[in-house]
Design a protein around this motif. Structure first.
Motif, PDB file in Angstrom:
ATOM      1  N   GLY A   1      63.226  65.872  29.752  1.00  0.00           N
ATOM      2  CA  GLY A   1      63.667  65.191  30.991  1.00  0.00           C
ATOM      3  C   GLY A   1      63.396  63.694  30.625  1.00  0.00           C
ATOM      4  O   GLY A   1      63.402  63.337  29.636  1.00  0.00           O
ATOM      5  N   SER A   2      63.703  62.936  31.887  1.00  0.00           N
ATOM      6  CA  SER A   2      64.086  61.403  32.006  1.00  0.00           C
ATOM      7  C   SER A   2      63.046  60.903  32.903  1.00  0.00           C
ATOM      8  O   SER A   2      62.795  61.620  33.937  1.00  0.00           O
TER       9      SER A   2
ATOM     10  N   ARG B   1      62.400  56.564  34.397  1.00  0.00           N
ATOM     11  CA  ARG B   1      62.763  55.228  34.282  1.00  0.00           C
ATOM     12  C   ARG B   1      61.290  54.530  34.859  1.00  0.00           C
ATOM     13  O   ARG B   1      61.328  54.538  36.144  1.00  0.00           O
TER      14      ARG B   1
ATOM     15  N   ARG C   1      65.785  57.293  22.046  1.00  0.00           N
ATOM     16  CA  ARG C   1      65.597  58.002  23.438  1.00  0.00           C
ATOM     17  C   ARG C   1      65.243  57.036  24.350  1.00  0.00           C
ATOM     18  O   ARG C   1      65.470  57.344  25.677  1.00  0.00           O
ATOM     19  N   PHE C   2      64.668  55.853  24.027  1.00  0.00           N
ATOM     20  CA  PHE C   2      64.422  54.909  25.027  1.00  0.00           C
ATOM     21  C   PHE C   2      65.025  53.655  24.960  1.00  0.00           C
ATOM     22  O   PHE C   2      65.524  53.316  23.734  1.00  0.00           O
ATOM     23  N   THR C   3      65.416  53.224  26.012  1.00  0.00           N
ATOM     24  CA  THR C   3      66.048  51.573  26.100  1.00  0.00           C
ATOM     25  C   THR C   3      65.278  50.953  27.144  1.00  0.00           C
ATOM     26  O   THR C   3      64.848  51.229  28.121  1.00  0.00           O
TER      27      THR C   3
ATOM     28  N   GLN D   1      64.115  52.628  30.448  1.00  0.00           N
ATOM     29  CA  GLN D   1      64.550  54.261  30.399  1.00  0.00           C
ATOM     30  C   GLN D   1      64.144  55.204  29.514  1.00  0.00           C
ATOM     31  O   GLN D   1      64.340  54.727  28.252  1.00  0.00           O
ATOM     32  N   MET D   2      63.513  56.261  29.856  1.00  0.00           N
ATOM     33  CA  MET D   2      62.784  57.102  28.770  1.00  0.00           C
ATOM     34  C   MET D   2      63.827  58.508  28.854  1.00  0.00           C
ATOM     35  O   MET D   2      63.703  59.084  29.801  1.00  0.00           O
ATOM     36  N   ASN D   3      64.405  58.960  27.874  1.00  0.00           N
ATOM     37  CA  ASN D   3      65.361  60.073  27.840  1.00  0.00           C
ATOM     38  C   ASN D   3      64.767  61.127  26.813  1.00  0.00           C
ATOM     39  O   ASN D   3      63.972  60.666  25.867  1.00  0.00           O
ATOM     40  N   SER D   4      65.005  62.410  26.844  1.00  0.00           N
ATOM     41  CA  SER D   4      64.806  63.360  25.721  1.00  0.00           C
ATOM     42  C   SER D   4      62.838  63.184  25.777  1.00  0.00           C
ATOM     43  O   SER D   4      62.601  63.203  24.694  1.00  0.00           O
ATOM     44  N   LEU D   5      62.449  63.225  26.646  1.00  0.00           N
ATOM     45  CA  LEU D   5      60.940  63.119  26.781  1.00  0.00           C
ATOM     46  C   LEU D   5      60.076  64.067  25.820  1.00  0.00           C
ATOM     47  O   LEU D   5      60.850  65.434  26.024  1.00  0.00           O
TER      48      LEU D   5
ATOM     49  N   ASP E   1      55.020  61.885  24.067  1.00  0.00           N
ATOM     50  CA  ASP E   1      55.187  60.640  25.021  1.00  0.00           C
ATOM     51  C   ASP E   1      53.989  60.344  25.949  1.00  0.00           C
ATOM     52  O   ASP E   1      54.186  59.536  26.831  1.00  0.00           O
TER      53      ASP E   1
END
Length: 125
Positions: free
Chosen positions: A15-16, A18, A66-68, A81-85, A89
């Motif tokens: 999941g993601s 922010r 994964r993170f921006t 922004q954290m994706n593909s957690l 993490d």
């Protein structure tokens, strides 16, 4: 300098989330804003940084791709922004600030002088 982090929560793996850091108390031109995290029993580690006065960013190897990190100058916020957690993490995430022109050096916790309270991110498997 006041920093207020928000946006943490519980999310499933893949999941993601922010995170946002609201910055106040001065102008931040000439500052580097960073995100760190600390898992139970571990040292605080660098995650990402951005120059307030430009768009240069630096992302830790462990989360790159994964993170921006981004900023909104109008709102004085820095976002992560954290994706593909992943479960690894899971940590308390902190925003931090330091006066520096360099976004890719001096990225240990001791290099940052201003800190917000943490926000907990929990990733379930």
């Amino acid at each position: 300098v006041q920093l207020q982090a928000s946006g943490g929560g519980l999310v499933r793996a893949g999941g993601s989330l922010r995170l946002s850091c609201a910055a106040s108390g001065r102008t931040f031109s000439g500052y580097v804003m960073g995100w760190f995290r600390q898992a139970p029993g571990k040292e605080r580690e660098f995650v990402a940084a951005i120059r307030w006065g430009g768009s240069s960013t630096y992302i830790a190897d462990s989360v790159r791709g994964r993170f921006t990190i981004s900023k909104d100058n109008a709102k004085n916020t820095v976002n992560l922004q954290m994706n593909s957690l992943k479960p690894e993490d899971t940590a308390v995430y902190y925003c931090a600030a330091k006066r520096s022109p360099y976004v890719d050096s001096g990225l240990t916790a001791g290099d940052f002088g201003s800190w917000g309270q943490g926000t907990l991110v929990t990733v379930s498997s």
